[in-house]
Design a protein around this motif. Sequence first.
Motif, mmCIF file in Angstrom:
data_model
loop_
_atom_site.group_PDB
_atom_site.id
_atom_site.type_symbol
_atom_site.label_atom_id
_atom_site.label_comp_id
_atom_site.label_asym_id
_atom_site.label_seq_id
_atom_site.Cartn_x
_atom_site.Cartn_y
_atom_site.Cartn_z
ATOM 1 N N ASN A 68 35.429 45.982 34.236
ATOM 2 C CA ASN A 68 34.927 44.439 33.922
ATOM 3 C C ASN A 68 35.437 43.650 34.924
ATOM 4 O O ASN A 68 34.957 42.627 35.680
ATOM 5 C CB ASN A 68 35.384 44.091 32.669
ATOM 6 C CG ASN A 68 34.476 44.829 31.459
ATOM 7 O OD1 ASN A 68 33.447 45.194 31.587
ATOM 8 N ND2 ASN A 68 35.280 44.930 30.436
ATOM 9 N N ASP A 69 36.741 43.741 35.488
ATOM 10 C CA ASP A 69 37.277 43.183 36.493
ATOM 11 C C ASP A 69 38.323 44.266 37.579
ATOM 12 O O ASP A 69 39.089 44.486 37.031
ATOM 13 C CB ASP A 69 38.057 42.225 35.867
ATOM 14 C CG ASP A 69 38.913 41.145 36.920
ATOM 15 O OD1 ASP A 69 38.634 41.382 38.106
ATOM 16 O OD2 ASP A 69 39.467 40.150 36.510
ATOM 17 N N LEU A 70 37.848 44.660 38.768
ATOM 18 C CA LEU A 70 38.480 45.536 39.357
ATOM 19 C C LEU A 70 39.787 45.173 40.136
ATOM 20 O O LEU A 70 40.484 45.909 40.157
ATOM 21 C CB LEU A 70 37.488 45.694 40.792
ATOM 22 C CG LEU A 70 36.213 46.740 40.497
ATOM 23 C CD1 LEU A 70 35.363 46.857 41.818
ATOM 24 C CD2 LEU A 70 36.528 48.092 39.845
ATOM 25 N N SER A 71 40.190 43.684 40.027
ATOM 26 C CA SER A 71 41.144 43.110 40.402
ATOM 27 C C SER A 71 42.417 43.607 39.581
ATOM 28 O O SER A 71 43.594 43.697 39.706
ATOM 29 C CB SER A 71 41.227 41.724 40.506
ATOM 30 O OG SER A 71 40.980 41.150 39.320
ATOM 31 N N LEU A 72 42.019 43.847 38.223
ATOM 32 C CA LEU A 72 43.043 44.201 36.908
ATOM 33 C C LEU A 72 43.448 45.901 37.460
ATOM 34 O O LEU A 72 44.527 46.262 37.153
ATOM 35 C CB LEU A 72 42.140 44.287 35.784
ATOM 36 C CG LEU A 72 42.123 42.962 35.213
ATOM 37 C CD1 LEU A 72 41.473 43.062 33.844
ATOM 38 C CD2 LEU A 72 43.547 42.316 35.109
ATOM 39 N N ALA A 73 42.485 46.481 38.230
ATOM 40 C CA ALA A 73 42.962 47.799 38.571
ATOM 41 C C ALA A 73 43.899 48.132 39.727
ATOM 42 O O ALA A 73 44.552 49.014 39.796
ATOM 43 C CB ALA A 73 41.714 48.707 38.932
ATOM 44 N N ILE A 74 44.173 47.218 40.579
ATOM 45 C CA ILE A 74 44.911 47.016 41.689
ATOM 46 C C ILE A 74 46.473 47.447 41.570
ATOM 47 O O ILE A 74 46.934 48.396 42.209
ATOM 48 C CB ILE A 74 44.688 45.875 42.810
ATOM 49 C CG1 ILE A 74 43.277 45.475 43.197
ATOM 50 C CG2 ILE A 74 45.736 45.899 43.854
ATOM 51 C CD1 ILE A 74 43.203 44.287 43.715
ATOM 52 N N PRO A 75 46.967 46.864 40.395
ATOM 53 C CA PRO A 75 48.383 47.097 40.236
ATOM 54 C C PRO A 75 48.340 48.757 39.774
ATOM 55 O O PRO A 75 49.727 49.231 39.684
ATOM 56 C CB PRO A 75 48.848 46.293 39.120
ATOM 57 C CG PRO A 75 47.844 44.826 39.130
ATOM 58 C CD PRO A 75 46.759 45.600 39.733
ATOM 59 N N LEU A 76 47.497 49.288 39.547
ATOM 60 C CA LEU A 76 47.670 50.762 38.870
ATOM 61 C C LEU A 76 48.089 51.690 40.157
ATOM 62 O O LEU A 76 48.360 52.766 40.113
ATOM 63 C CB LEU A 76 46.223 51.340 38.426
ATOM 64 C CG LEU A 76 45.953 50.807 36.858
ATOM 65 C CD1 LEU A 76 44.434 51.209 36.626
ATOM 66 C CD2 LEU A 76 46.751 51.143 35.866
#
Length: 249
Positions: A68-76
């Motif tokens: 839903n929001d790829l920016s949330l995945a960056i810290p992974l």
Amino acid sequence: MVEQGPPPETAQPAGREPVFLLPGAIAALAGVMVAIHLASTLVLNPDGMTQLIFWFAFLPQRIIEAPNDLSLAIPLIWTPFSHAFLHGSWEHLIFNVAWLVIFGTPVARRYGAGPMMAIFLVSAAAGAAFFAATTLNTGAFLIGASGGISGLTGAAMRFIFQPLIIVQHPVTGERVVAGRRLAGFAEVWGNSRARAFILIWLVLNAAVPLLPLLIGAQVDVAWQAHLGGFIAGLLMVGLFERSSAPQAV
């Protein structure tokens, strides 16, 4: 085979005994953890702590929210590792530092700083993966070095209980300690002390999810990270063996 040179007890010049018996890499890793926790408790306000957790703790729910929001995945990219440098309290930190000193020291002495850190970081990531597998929809987050240190514990199980190998020094003829051989998995399991330690360790961690039923309160112990890290360290330590010859502990 023992390297040419003076026996271990005379290898260091008189008057030059180290101030600390800890390997430098272990002292440095513990120092970084202490410095981060000290800075976070003295400098950050509650909003700052929230941001620290958001950006550097491991939050499995990011995996679900990422479509839903790829920016949330960056810290992974970094949080499977960075969570290992954060701690929830001084008690949490002190326990982990003590555990690091006990089980990280023999690994650092045997393999050096680089391999020790590799085992620590990969095990932290493996612990995060095990944690994610059981907490995807809970909103829980993971902090603490337990997964990485569990990996160092698993790595140490491969050699610390093996018998010392004594050989004759090629120059002096004295009997000297050559080290301990890295054991295979069957040998580890066949060693009564190693087997007892592993069984007790596994049972204690596997029992953590049952504790709320017994004591009526939630226990904030990431047993999944302990198990994942331990297995990773147990499996990967053989990658760093330099030869088939005995290595120092």
